[in-house]
Design a protein around this motif. Structure first.
Motif, PDB file in Angstrom:
ATOM      1  N   ALA A 180       0.920  -1.179  -0.134  1.00 28.33           N
ATOM      2  CA  ALA A 180      -0.011   0.144  -0.043  1.00 28.33           C
ATOM      3  C   ALA A 180       0.881   1.349   0.106  1.00 28.33           C
ATOM      4  N   ILE A 181       1.911   1.220   0.676  1.00 31.45           N
ATOM      5  CA  ILE A 181       2.759   2.555   1.001  1.00 31.45           C
ATOM      6  C   ILE A 181       3.654   2.629  -0.272  1.00 31.45           C
ATOM      7  N   SER A 182       3.966   1.711  -0.878  1.00 31.63           N
ATOM      8  CA  SER A 182       4.942   1.613  -2.140  1.00 31.63           C
ATOM      9  C   SER A 182       4.336   1.954  -3.467  1.00 31.63           C
ATOM     10  N   LYS A 183       2.963   2.420  -3.361  1.00 29.31           N
ATOM     11  CA  LYS A 183       2.044   2.556  -4.600  1.00 29.31           C
ATOM     12  C   LYS A 183       2.628   4.101  -4.911  1.00 29.31           C
ATOM     13  N   GLY A 184       3.131   4.257  -6.289  1.00 27.94           N
ATOM     14  CA  GLY A 184       3.320   5.660  -6.778  1.00 27.94           C
ATOM     15  C   GLY A 184       4.973   5.875  -6.432  1.00 27.94           C
ATOM     16  N   VAL A 185       5.535   5.100  -6.052  1.00 24.36           N
ATOM     17  CA  VAL A 185       6.961   5.171  -5.613  1.00 24.36           C
ATOM     18  C   VAL A 185       7.768   4.655  -6.955  1.00 24.36           C
ATOM     19  N   SER A 186       8.421   5.583  -7.577  1.00 26.80           N
ATOM     20  CA  SER A 186       9.122   5.024  -8.952  1.00 26.80           C
ATOM     21  C   SER A 186      10.329   4.111  -8.527  1.00 26.80           C
ATOM     22  N   TYR A 187      11.223   4.418  -7.433  1.00 23.85           N
ATOM     23  CA  TYR A 187      12.274   3.746  -7.051  1.00 23.85           C
ATOM     24  C   TYR A 187      12.617   4.175  -5.559  1.00 23.85           C
ATOM     25  N   PHE A 188      13.180   3.335  -4.880  1.00 23.79           N
ATOM     26  CA  PHE A 188      13.590   3.349  -3.488  1.00 23.79           C
ATOM     27  C   PHE A 188      15.174   3.678  -3.556  1.00 23.79           C
ATOM     28  N   ASP A 189      15.449   4.525  -2.866  1.00 21.73           N
ATOM     29  CA  ASP A 189      16.861   4.867  -2.359  1.00 21.73           C
ATOM     30  C   ASP A 189      17.568   3.737  -1.587  1.00 21.73           C
ATOM     31  N   GLU A 190      16.456   3.246  -0.595  1.00 16.90           N
ATOM     32  CA  GLU A 190      16.876   2.250   0.302  1.00 16.90           C
ATOM     33  C   GLU A 190      15.822   1.343   0.413  1.00 16.90           C
TER      34      GLU A 190
END
Length: 265
Positions: free
Chosen positions: A114-124
């Motif tokens: 749910a919280i990862s929706k819309g995140v293009s990439y993760f720094d970590e």
């Protein structure tokens, strides 16, 4: 009767685990005749489900801090979680926010999604799972052993007649009770970590270039003013601390100049 008791005692020692043998041997009260071992044998093995401790750490950039925070809040409510801590920080080039969330273990994966929706990439992005089933079974088994041992000592206490025997048995029961409470605390801590997973979320927004320059130069000018003031203060303090040497130097210069004048005359 004495031979029967001795036989039962040695059979009990032979059938117990090494740890239980030591307890039975050290805790035996010779003045009381007991029919049966101090620790009953387990009737059967319990089937315990897998105990998994899950933890996660996410760090990513967002274009809107408030919108991302609302998205996380909705995910927390939907997955029956709660915020453990919430902190914000502003640097020269970004504004960041850190939220530590605890959610039920069974909702861990759904919350991450749910919280990862819309995140293009993760720094970590670090996700870990620790299987503590063996540790849980071992603690549970030791706890049951201590409880059964306590029950047997309580039975022995009822049959004791002498005050010395009663005091000795009560001391053993007190020691066992402390061990039981310690293991119960360890089990509760383990169960709490299994039942609720912890996720730390770092998200930040990069400050616009013009705003960043203003903040940067303004801070640098103020830092330079403070640094100059501190340097001047330190210089004056250092001069004050060596005043005897300064006076001596002035006196020497005075006499040297006076001597040269006399020679010229």
């Amino acid at each position: 009767m004495r031979y029967i008791f001795c036989l039962l005692f040695f059979v009990t020692l032979a059938s117990c685990s090494p740890e239980t043998k030591n307890e039975v041997a050290s805790d035996h009260i010779s003045a009381i005749t007991v029919s049966g071992p101090l620790e009953p044998k387990p009737v059967g093995e319990l089937v315990i489900p897998q105990k998994i401790i899950k933890q996660g750490y996410l760090k990513f950039e967002t274009s809107d801090l408030e919108e991302t925070y609302n998205q996380i809040q909705n995910a927390i409510k939907k997955n029956k979680g709660n915020i453990q801590s919430d902190s914000q920080q502003k640097n020269y080039n970004n504004i960041s926010r850190n939220i530590i969330v605890r959610v039920p273990g069974q909702n861990f994966d759904a919350f991450l999604k749910a919280i990862s929706k819309g995140v293009s990439y993760f720094d970590e992005k670090n996700i870990s799972s620790e299987n503590v089933t063996a540790q849980y079974i071992d603690l549970n088994s030791r706890l049951n052993t201590k409880r059964k041992l306590e029950a047997r000592y309580l039975e022995i206490l009822k049959k004791a007649n002498k005050i010395s025997e009663i005091l000795e048995i009560e001391q053993k029961i007190s020691t066992i009770r402390e061990e039981i409470e310690a293991k119960e605390g360890q089990l509760k801590y383990l169960e709490s970590r299994v039942s609720e997973s912890t996720i730390s979320i770092d998200f930040y927004k990069t400050i616009a270039q013009k705003e960043s320059i203003k903040v940067s130069y303004g801070s640098k000018i103020w830092s330079a003013i403070k640094s100059g003031f501190y340097s001047l203060s330190e210089f004056l303090i250092s001069i004050i601390s060596i005043w005897p040497f300064i006076i001596l130097f002035v006196v020497l210069v005075y006499f040297i100049r006076k001597r040269f004048k006399r020679k010229k005359a």
